[in-house]
Design an enzyme around this catalytic site. Structure first.
Site, PDB file in Angstrom:
ATOM      1  N   HIS A  87     -14.025 -38.814  19.083  1.00 54.05           N
ATOM      2  CA  HIS A  87     -13.160 -39.221  17.979  1.00 54.05           C
ATOM      3  C   HIS A  87     -12.213 -38.058  17.709  1.00 54.05           C
ATOM      4  CE1 HIS A  87     -16.449 -42.237  16.606  1.00 54.05           C
ATOM      5  NE2 HIS A  87     -15.558 -42.824  17.386  1.00 54.05           N
ATOM      6  N   GLU A  90     -12.581 -35.592  14.828  1.00 56.95           N
ATOM      7  CA  GLU A  90     -13.872 -34.926  14.677  1.00 56.95           C
ATOM      8  C   GLU A  90     -13.883 -33.769  15.675  1.00 56.95           C
ATOM      9  OE1 GLU A  90     -16.951 -37.897  14.965  1.00 56.95           O
ATOM     10  OE2 GLU A  90     -15.857 -39.259  13.630  1.00 56.95           O
ATOM     11  N   GLU A 282     -24.165 -35.173  15.348  1.00 60.55           N
ATOM     12  CA  GLU A 282     -23.182 -35.031  14.269  1.00 60.55           C
ATOM     13  C   GLU A 282     -23.314 -33.600  13.751  1.00 60.55           C
ATOM     14  OE1 GLU A 282     -21.127 -37.480  13.245  1.00 60.55           O
ATOM     15  OE2 GLU A 282     -22.002 -39.231  14.257  1.00 60.55           O
TER      16      GLU A 282
END
Length: 435
Positions: A87, A90, A282
């Site tokens: 992404h 990100e 993450e």
């Protein structure tokens, strides 16, 4: 079966021994490519810079290979990959992977642990899978969407084939990664994101589309891999939710679909279409943090990134040959208690990640009788389990392997019965056994 898996967390001794020379600033496409070129040119004996394709707007999808024999698959040596910036907004995966490149290159032949890792592993690092999205993203973005998708405004982490169907046009970036996965015998992978602080493991999708636990045949392995990352990070394992959110994560890990259902995700595709076990990490709550935060983010993720790579040396490994000693390429390796086989590479070498326990493993190939052997996997490095296949025969044997593990004194840190995993903190060692 009770599984004991030891995660050693004392990595501080690594920090002072080698530091990356890449500046803690954000790297746009030109700067990212320039940094990768620099390390490829400065360390030609252990690196190879290559592209797996181009983005929608024609930017290269660059990978830096780090190995003691770059450009060559060494029979018996496992391969792994890291992917960042899927992404585009990100960004910490993009930056930490650039720093990791520097850390590995500069640590080679100066840091014993890094040297051992590079000598025993073929490492492929792609800092950005979505370079187009990055160019439109905004510094300081906390939870926005600008730059998230590729230049066709497609979410690349919803664009892969899925076991429950995903009838969409594949993007150039997706197709390039799919071909990459087919080309190399990857064993282990991680895909780095932002938006939370958690290690997420397959499956991401469910048949119903509901957000419920979706268990893969290797759920135990994926939980352990995720725990390795979360417990080698100073705060991820605490499982705290991001500001403004109420969702926390026990031990800093979660099953993907239990968190929220994703159809067409990359980690499920890896597992279901190759030998590769991939998790999604993450790395933090803010998607595009300011440059002043990057060193702290790197310091927090460096031990986890390195510890995770060593997990490629767990489980069982070996060669499949015929009675003449010739390699049997692409033989199928199956473990009796799980419905997920892996395939040997062209040289007959294979790797199968497993948590400690006793297993019955079968090797088979067209034109040969299957051979089944029993093996006991310990906490240490992968057990060697070779197979010799004979035309028209099937046989079973047993192999009990045990290793005495060189560990410093350790004390129990954590035990959670529902995971059947025991986590211990150790002193001055951060992986089990020697490679």
């Amino acid at each position: 079966m009770m599984i004991t898996w030891v995660l050693l967390l004392s990595l501080t001794w690594l920090h002072a021994e080698c530091q990356t020379g890449i500046s803690f600033v954000h790297h746009d496409y030109s700067a990212m490519y320039g940094a990768m070129q620099y390390y490829a040119q400065a360390y030609p004996n252990i690196t190879r810079l290559y592209s797996i394709g181009q983005s929608v707007e024609g930017r290269g999808l660059w990978v830096l290979e780090i190995s003691d024999s770059p450009g060559t698959h060494e029979p018996g040596e496992p391969e792994l990959k890291y992917i960042g910036n899927m992404h585009g907004n990100e960004v910490t995966g993009r930056e930490t992977l650039l720093y990791l490149i520097g850390y590995l290159c500069e640590g080679y032949n100066t840091n014993a642990t890094i040297t051992k890792l590079v000598d025993s592993t073929r490492i492929h690092i792609m800092p950005s899978m979505n370079p187009d999205g990055y160019e439109s993203a905004q510094v300081g973005d906390v939870d926005g969407l600008i730059g998230r998708n590729n230049a066709h405004n497609v979410n690349l982490n919803r664009n892969f084939p899925d076991q429950y169907g995903n009838d969409v046009s594949r993007e150039p970036e997706t197709l390039a990664v799919m071909q990459w996965i087919k080309q190399y015998p990857f064993v282990l992978s991680a895909n780095l994101h932002n938006g939370a602080l958690v290690a997420n493991y397959p499956y991401d999708s469910t048949g119903s589309g509901d957000s419920v636990y979706s268990r893969s045949p290797d759920d135990d392995i994926f939980r352990v891999l995720s725990l390795v990352y979360s417990y080698n990070h100073p705060t991820m394992h605490l499982g705290q939710p991001c500001p403004g959110d109420t969702t926390g994560f026990v031990d800093g890990i979660t099953n993907g679909a239990a968190w929220y259902e994703v159809r067409g995700g990359m980690q499920d595709y890896n597992y279901l279409n190759s030998n590769c076990f991939e998790i999604t990490v993450e790395q933090g709550c803010q998607k595009f943090p300011y440059a002043s935060q990057l060193q702290s983010i790197w310091d927090s993720n460096r031990p986890a990134l390195v510890a995770y790579m060593f997990q490629v040396h767990k489980g069982v490994k070996g060669f499949v040959t015929n009675s003449n000693g010739t390699a049997v390429p692409y033989a199928t390796i199956k473990v009796n208690d799980r419905n997920h086989g892996v395939q040997a590479a062209k040289d007959g070498d294979y790797w199968r990640l497993l948590v400690p326990g006793t297993y019955r493993v079968t090797a088979s190939a067209a034109g040969y009788g299957a051979v089944t052997r029993d093996v006991t996997v310990t906490d240490g490095q992968a057990q060697t389990l070779n197979f010799t296949l004979t035309a028209g025969s099937t046989r079973t044997s047993a192999l009990q392997l045990a290793f005495v593990l060189p560990m410093m004194t350790s004390t129990p840190l954590y035990h959670r019965a529902h995971l059947n995993v025991k986590v211990e903190a150790g002193s001055n060692n951060w992986f089990i056994g020697s490679l």
